[in-house]
Design a protein around this motif. Structure first.
Motif, PDB file in Angstrom:
ATOM      1  N   SER A   1     102.924   8.329 -12.344  1.00 42.69           N
ATOM      2  CA  SER A   1     103.227   8.118 -13.748  1.00 42.69           C
ATOM      3  C   SER A   1     103.689   6.682 -13.976  1.00 42.69           C
ATOM      4  CB  SER A   1     104.270   9.118 -14.207  1.00 42.69           C
ATOM      5  OG  SER A   1     105.573   8.685 -13.967  1.00 42.69           O
ATOM      6  N   GLU A   2     103.645   6.246 -15.203  1.00 40.83           N
ATOM      7  CA  GLU A   2     104.039   4.880 -15.534  1.00 40.83           C
ATOM      8  C   GLU A   2     105.524   4.651 -15.312  1.00 40.83           C
ATOM      9  OE1 GLU A   2     102.656   3.333 -19.242  1.00 40.83           O
ATOM     10  OE2 GLU A   2     100.739   4.364 -19.068  1.00 40.83           O
ATOM     11  N   ALA A   3     106.343   5.659 -15.585  1.00 38.29           N
ATOM     12  CA  ALA A   3     107.787   5.514 -15.363  1.00 38.29           C
ATOM     13  C   ALA A   3     108.088   5.354 -13.874  1.00 38.29           C
ATOM     14  CB  ALA A   3     108.530   6.720 -15.936  1.00 38.29           C
ATOM     15  N   SER A  37     104.764  -2.886 -20.626  1.00 40.55           N
ATOM     16  CA  SER A  37     105.474  -2.269 -21.745  1.00 40.55           C
ATOM     17  C   SER A  37     106.572  -1.326 -21.268  1.00 40.55           C
ATOM     18  CB  SER A  37     104.481  -1.499 -22.619  1.00 40.55           C
ATOM     19  OG  SER A  37     103.879  -0.457 -21.863  1.00 40.55           O
ATOM     20  N   ARG A  38     106.744  -1.224 -19.951  1.00 39.63           N
ATOM     21  CA  ARG A  38     107.764  -0.352 -19.365  1.00 39.63           C
ATOM     22  C   ARG A  38     108.979  -1.183 -18.961  1.00 39.63           C
ATOM     23  NH1 ARG A  38     102.624   0.785 -16.316  1.00 39.63           N
ATOM     24  NH2 ARG A  38     103.412  -1.095 -15.373  1.00 39.63           N
ATOM     25  N   THR A  63     111.449   3.455 -17.036  1.00 41.58           N
ATOM     26  CA  THR A  63     111.235   4.155 -18.298  1.00 41.58           C
ATOM     27  C   THR A  63     109.921   3.706 -18.921  1.00 41.58           C
ATOM     28  OG1 THR A  63     113.619   4.284 -18.664  1.00 41.58           O
ATOM     29  CG2 THR A  63     112.210   4.656 -20.587  1.00 41.58           C
ATOM     30  N   ALA A  64     109.122   4.682 -19.319  1.00 44.70           N
ATOM     31  CA  ALA A  64     107.868   4.429 -20.028  1.00 44.70           C
ATOM     32  C   ALA A  64     107.845   5.381 -21.220  1.00 44.70           C
ATOM     33  CB  ALA A  64     106.670   4.675 -19.123  1.00 44.70           C
ATOM     34  N   SER A  65     107.892   4.815 -22.391  1.00 46.48           N
ATOM     35  CA  SER A  65     107.948   5.603 -23.611  1.00 46.48           C
ATOM     36  C   SER A  65     109.200   6.481 -23.568  1.00 46.48           C
ATOM     37  CB  SER A  65     106.668   6.424 -23.761  1.00 46.48           C
ATOM     38  OG  SER A  65     106.594   6.995 -25.029  1.00 46.48           O
ATOM     39  N   VAL A  66     109.073   7.783 -23.522  1.00 45.44           N
ATOM     40  CA  VAL A  66     110.249   8.659 -23.506  1.00 45.44           C
ATOM     41  C   VAL A  66     110.489   9.276 -22.132  1.00 45.44           C
ATOM     42  CG1 VAL A  66     110.121   9.193 -25.961  1.00 45.44           C
ATOM     43  CG2 VAL A  66     108.894  10.631 -24.309  1.00 45.44           C
ATOM     44  N   ARG A  67     109.697   8.895 -21.141  1.00 44.85           N
ATOM     45  CA  ARG A  67     109.843   9.452 -19.791  1.00 44.85           C
ATOM     46  C   ARG A  67     110.566   8.466 -18.879  1.00 44.85           C
ATOM     47  NH1 ARG A  67     106.252  13.687 -18.126  1.00 44.85           N
ATOM     48  NH2 ARG A  67     105.256  14.536 -19.972  1.00 44.85           N
ATOM     49  N   SER A  68     111.408   9.010 -18.016  1.00 43.76           N
ATOM     50  CA  SER A  68     112.133   8.189 -17.044  1.00 43.76           C
ATOM     51  C   SER A  68     112.033   8.827 -15.669  1.00 43.76           C
ATOM     52  CB  SER A  68     113.606   8.045 -17.430  1.00 43.76           C
ATOM     53  OG  SER A  68     113.745   7.340 -18.629  1.00 43.76           O
TER      54      SER A  68
END
Length: 93
Positions: A1-3, A37-38, A63-68
């Motif tokens: 995932s991005e986070a 963007s993270r 953190t990426a968007s609302v996920r950590s």
């Protein structure tokens, strides 16, 4: 995932700082880096109670968007200044 990728980038950043400056630490609230963007927030703490080595803990929350996601690494610096990555684990938030 991005986070998770952002958290991993935070570990790498702190590891580089430690190899360049064996005394580096960054207690809470730590420091932040942008990874595209993270973001990652990194805390570096040291335990130098053993005269033969210093155990350093790197905690990185990506953190990426609302996920950590949170990773924790243990780095050992021996009396000769060698820096060794001992472990990396994902920690529940």
């Amino acid at each position: 995932s991005e986070a998770l990728a952002a958290s991993h980038a935070g570990l790498q950043d702190a590891f580089i700082k430690i190899t360049r400056d064996r005394a580096f630490s960054s207690v809470s609230p730590g420091y932040d880096i942008a990874v595209g963007s993270r973001t990652a927030n990194i805390i570096v703490t040291k335990d130098d109670t053993n005269p033969n080595f210093t155990r350093t803990t790197i905690t990185s929350v990506g953190t990426a968007s609302v996920r950590s996601r949170k990773l924790q690494a243990i780095v050992v610096i021996d009396v000769n200044g060698r820096v060794n990555l001992e472990s990396v684990t994902e920690v529940a938030l």
